[in-house]
Design a protein around this motif. Structure first.
Motif, PDB file in Angstrom:
ATOM      1  N   VAL A  86       6.327  -4.175   7.434  1.00  0.00           N
ATOM      2  CA  VAL A  86       5.395  -3.082   7.689  1.00  0.00           C
ATOM      3  C   VAL A  86       6.052  -2.204   8.766  1.00  0.00           C
ATOM      4  O   VAL A  86       6.576  -2.727   9.749  1.00  0.00           O
ATOM      5  N   PRO A  87       6.058  -0.874   8.618  1.00  0.00           N
ATOM      6  CA  PRO A  87       6.712   0.009   9.600  1.00  0.00           C
ATOM      7  C   PRO A  87       6.146  -0.154  11.014  1.00  0.00           C
ATOM      8  O   PRO A  87       4.938  -0.367  11.188  1.00  0.00           O
ATOM      9  N   GLY A  88       7.033  -0.027  12.023  1.00  0.00           N
ATOM     10  CA  GLY A  88       6.669  -0.250  13.423  1.00  0.00           C
ATOM     11  C   GLY A  88       5.465   0.535  13.907  1.00  0.00           C
ATOM     12  O   GLY A  88       4.651   0.023  14.684  1.00  0.00           O
ATOM     13  N   LEU A  89       5.328   1.786  13.461  1.00  0.00           N
ATOM     14  CA  LEU A  89       4.232   2.625  13.979  1.00  0.00           C
ATOM     15  C   LEU A  89       2.860   2.171  13.489  1.00  0.00           C
ATOM     16  O   LEU A  89       1.843   2.598  14.028  1.00  0.00           O
ATOM     17  N   VAL A  90       2.824   1.323  12.457  1.00  0.00           N
ATOM     18  CA  VAL A  90       1.520   0.874  11.940  1.00  0.00           C
ATOM     19  C   VAL A  90       1.380  -0.647  12.010  1.00  0.00           C
ATOM     20  O   VAL A  90       0.527  -1.234  11.360  1.00  0.00           O
ATOM     21  N   VAL A 103       5.094   0.675  -3.262  1.00  0.00           N
ATOM     22  CA  VAL A 103       5.872   0.573  -4.506  1.00  0.00           C
ATOM     23  C   VAL A 103       5.573  -0.811  -5.074  1.00  0.00           C
ATOM     24  O   VAL A 103       5.890  -1.827  -4.433  1.00  0.00           O
ATOM     25  N   PRO A 104       4.925  -0.887  -6.265  1.00  0.00           N
ATOM     26  CA  PRO A 104       4.525  -2.198  -6.794  1.00  0.00           C
ATOM     27  C   PRO A 104       5.738  -3.016  -7.250  1.00  0.00           C
ATOM     28  O   PRO A 104       6.783  -2.457  -7.589  1.00  0.00           O
ATOM     29  N   LEU A 105       5.581  -4.338  -7.251  1.00  0.00           N
ATOM     30  CA  LEU A 105       6.664  -5.223  -7.691  1.00  0.00           C
ATOM     31  C   LEU A 105       7.114  -4.870  -9.110  1.00  0.00           C
ATOM     32  O   LEU A 105       8.276  -5.041  -9.460  1.00  0.00           O
ATOM     33  N   ASP A 158      -6.162   0.160  -2.240  1.00  0.00           N
ATOM     34  CA  ASP A 158      -6.889  -0.859  -3.006  1.00  0.00           C
ATOM     35  C   ASP A 158      -6.033  -2.118  -3.148  1.00  0.00           C
ATOM     36  O   ASP A 158      -6.521  -3.238  -2.970  1.00  0.00           O
ATOM     37  N   LEU A 159      -4.747  -1.913  -3.455  1.00  0.00           N
ATOM     38  CA  LEU A 159      -3.841  -3.057  -3.624  1.00  0.00           C
ATOM     39  C   LEU A 159      -3.683  -3.811  -2.288  1.00  0.00           C
ATOM     40  O   LEU A 159      -3.732  -5.039  -2.244  1.00  0.00           O
ATOM     41  N   ILE A 160      -3.527  -3.042  -1.194  1.00  0.00           N
ATOM     42  CA  ILE A 160      -3.343  -3.694   0.124  1.00  0.00           C
ATOM     43  C   ILE A 160      -4.590  -4.513   0.471  1.00  0.00           C
ATOM     44  O   ILE A 160      -4.481  -5.648   0.942  1.00  0.00           O
ATOM     45  N   GLU A 173       5.760  -3.588  -2.098  1.00  0.00           N
ATOM     46  CA  GLU A 173       4.698  -4.605  -2.189  1.00  0.00           C
ATOM     47  C   GLU A 173       5.160  -5.946  -1.614  1.00  0.00           C
ATOM     48  O   GLU A 173       4.370  -6.736  -1.084  1.00  0.00           O
ATOM     49  N   TYR A 174       6.453  -6.188  -1.698  1.00  0.00           N
ATOM     50  CA  TYR A 174       7.045  -7.411  -1.170  1.00  0.00           C
ATOM     51  C   TYR A 174       6.676  -7.611   0.312  1.00  0.00           C
ATOM     52  O   TYR A 174       6.408  -8.719   0.748  1.00  0.00           O
TER      53      TYR A 174
END
Length: 267
Positions: free
Chosen positions: A104-108, A192-194, A257-259, A157-158
């Motif tokens: 997950v990117p540092g800012l979030v 980006v989905p698997l 929704d996926l998250i 997504e990984y």
């Protein structure tokens, strides 16, 4: 000035301002809505003041942003040396296009997730990990300022399914992403989905930052060092890679929704 001397500078200014206003540590703590123990630690340079703490000092002492300026210099120096230039760019940008295939990117990041990543890297001693976590969380202040940059984060997504710090840390992190993506109009999060298979992003993470002048620079994050590249030809190529990656991503709503769905699998 080194980080420690800026830290001491902040501590000294705080002691002087408090004395000049005839306040005890307890009275100051109450005015700042922080604990007396924390005020004491900041005054003896044992704790780095957060940006919020510095801003409250400026408000209480009407010191015209002085404490905030010192705090920002401490923060800049607490960041790993190769990151300093980028940390400055990140704070002054109007837009960030951020791609991360693994994390997950540092800012979030949440505090728990950031700590798990930094401790897991095995590069820092325990007290350095805490310093890095604080510095990383301080950087996130850029998203809540008056005119925040437009942040578009595309994550594989990984990264949602990779166990970092345990199920609870993951669930909290993914819910945090959904919250940011829903609540902050200038934060867009896409996945980006698997099912995308092989795509342009698998070569590694990068960030494209747009300055207020409209110029773009690219930040590449390496194992031990990152580099900021502003060569026009290279930047143009990376913008093409970005467009290609974004073409593989789900829409913002589908992504959130996926998250949210994956968050519930971390129980």
């Amino acid at each position: 000035m080194e980080s420690s001397s800026m830290l001491e500078h902040f501590a000294e200014e705080l002691r002087l301002a408090r004395a000049a206003n005839g306040m005890s540590q307890a009275t100051l703590a109450e005015a700042l809505s922080y604990s007396g123990a924390l005020v004491a630690k900041v005054e003896t340079s044992e704790r780095r003041p957060s940006l919020d703490f510095a801003r409250r000092c400026d408000a209480v002492f009407a010191s015209d942003g002085r404490f905030e300026r010192i705090q920002r210099r401490i923060s800049r120096e607490a960041v790993v040396p190769w990151f300093r230039d980028w940390a400055g760019i990140e704070q002054e940008t109007t837009a960030l296009r951020w791609y991360e295939p693994v994390f997950v990117p540092g800012l979030v990041q949440t505090e728990g997730y950031a700590r798990a990543i930094l401790a897991g890297a095995g590069l820092f001693a325990a007290d350095e990990v805490e310093q890095q976590v604080t510095a990383r969380l301080d950087r996130q202040g850029v998203l809540s300022r008056d005119r925040p940059p437009l942040l578009t984060a595309v994550i594989d997504e990984y990264a949602l399914r990779r166990r970092v710090g345990g199920p609870e840390v993951m669930r909290e992190q993914l819910r945090h992403l959904v919250k940011l993506g829903s609540a902050l109009p200038r934060v867009r999060i896409q996945v980006v989905p698997l099912s995308a298979g092989a795509y342009a992003g698998l070569d590694g993470p990068f960030v494209i930052a747009t300055a207020s002048s409209g110029e773009d620079v690219v930040f590449l994050d390496g194992q031990r060092h990152g580099q900021v590249i502003d060569r026009a030809e290279y930047v143009r190529q990376m913008v093409e890679v970005w467009e290609s990656i974004r073409g593989e991503a789900l829409s913002q709503q589908q992504s959130l929704d996926l998250i949210a769905e994956v968050a519930e699998t971390w129980s």
